[in-house]
Design a protein around this motif. Structure first.
Motif, PDB file in Angstrom:
ATOM      1  N   LEU A 202       0.823  -1.208   0.000  1.00  0.00           N
ATOM      2  CA  LEU A 202       0.000   0.000   0.000  1.00  0.00           C
ATOM      3  C   LEU A 202       0.857   1.258   0.000  1.00  0.00           C
ATOM      4  N   LEU A 215      -7.229   6.005  -0.109  1.00  0.00           N
ATOM      5  CA  LEU A 215      -6.186   5.080   0.322  1.00  0.00           C
ATOM      6  C   LEU A 215      -5.537   5.580   1.607  1.00  0.00           C
ATOM      7  N   ARG A 219      -6.846   3.055   4.679  1.00  0.00           N
ATOM      8  CA  ARG A 219      -5.987   1.871   4.623  1.00  0.00           C
ATOM      9  C   ARG A 219      -5.973   1.127   5.959  1.00  0.00           C
TER      10      ARG A 219
END
Length: 293
Positions: A202, A215, A219
């Motif tokens: 990520l 994101l 996350r």
């Protein structure tokens, strides 16, 4: 300004506190009790009834779940239209249908009250840090008057058009956010299936074209399967239904928006209504594990 702030939930409470810290005198009201601690810590006050909040207010800010809630607070014998003085500015931070926003703005104008629809994006973190994106619909003079209040809670404040326009932009925003959460969830599940170190993967995705605010903010929810609500799934469902209605009215076929709206609706059927919208990944987990997660 003396501000009545109605709706001290996950988003409204920090926004009201920011307005108080910006030098305004904020009197907050929430329909359910026990929501005023954050505003009171900032130096504001809370009251038990809507008329108490409206007494002497120069501006009224609303942060409510849906259109019927806004209409209930604006109308009736104890509502804004009946109790607030002519000239009172009304700022609606709620996310509601553009049609309701236009109707309520027209009613306010008839009472001599300038009104703007100013839905926000940025989630709980954006509200807490006063870095929301504010999509503003309304007449030029009303937006000009409201701008100091909008800038107290938002880092990006853009006047996008006449009354109701802010709500149209917010509907588009919610399509983008839901789509992002779904495809990010699919990426996470794919990475997990291949035994890839998820945090490192990520990190590199965030540094490239796949990087996004979604994101960055979601996350940890996805990696840890932690879904304490910053924005409840049931509210995102409502927003996507607004977007779907706009598409239908315009004769548009938006296949991805339609698909993600169906996934969000399924999440509600599966019992995830009160979870954060990042819980979309639970639908993938359920399908992957045969319904056991």
């Amino acid at each position: 300004m003396r501000i009545a702030f109605v709706g001290l939930g996950v988003m409204g409470a920090p926004m009201a506190a920011h307005l108080q810290r910006a030098g305004h005198e904020v009197r907050g009201h929430n329909r359910s009790p026990g929501k005023g601690a954050e505003l009171e810590a900032a130096g504001g006050t809370t009251v038990d009834t809507l008329p108490e909040a409206l007494e002497g207010a120069e501006a009224v800010c609303l942060m409510l779940p849906d259109g019927p809630d806004v209409e209930a607070v604006m109308g009736g014998d104890e509502g804004v239209l009946a109790r607030a003085a002519a000239g009172t500015l009304v700022v609606d931070f709620s996310t509601i249908s553009p049609a309701v926003a236009r109707r309520v703005a027209g009613q306010a104008a008839d009472r001599g009250m300038p009104m703007v629809d100013a839905p926000v994006s940025g989630g709980q973190a954006g509200a807490q840090e006063a870095r929301l994106s504010v999509m503003v619909g309304g007449e030029e003079d009303a937006v000009r008057t409201a701008r100091p209040l909008l800038e107290a809670v938002g880092a990006t404040v853009v006047h996008v058009g006449p009354p109701g326009a802010g709500q149209v932009v917010k509907a588009a925003n919610q399509v983008v956010v839901a789509g992002n959460i779904q495809v990010l969830s699919e990426a996470v599940v794919l990475l997990e299936s291949q035994g890839i170190a998820l945090e490192e993967a990520l990190d590199v995705l965030a540094g490239g074209l796949a990087g996004s605010a979604v994101l960055t903010q979601k996350r940890d929810n996805l990696v840890g399967r932690s879904f304490e609500p910053g924005f409840r799934m049931e509210l995102h469902d409502k927003d996507l239904r607004i977007a779907g209605g706009l598409a239908a009215d315009s004769g548009l076929d938006l296949p991805v928006a339609r698909a993600v709206a169906a996934l969000v609706a399924q999440a509600l059927e599966d019992g995830d209504a009160a979870l954060d919208h990042s819980a979309l990944i639970r639908g993938l987990d359920r399908r992957t594990s045969g319904g056991t997660r």
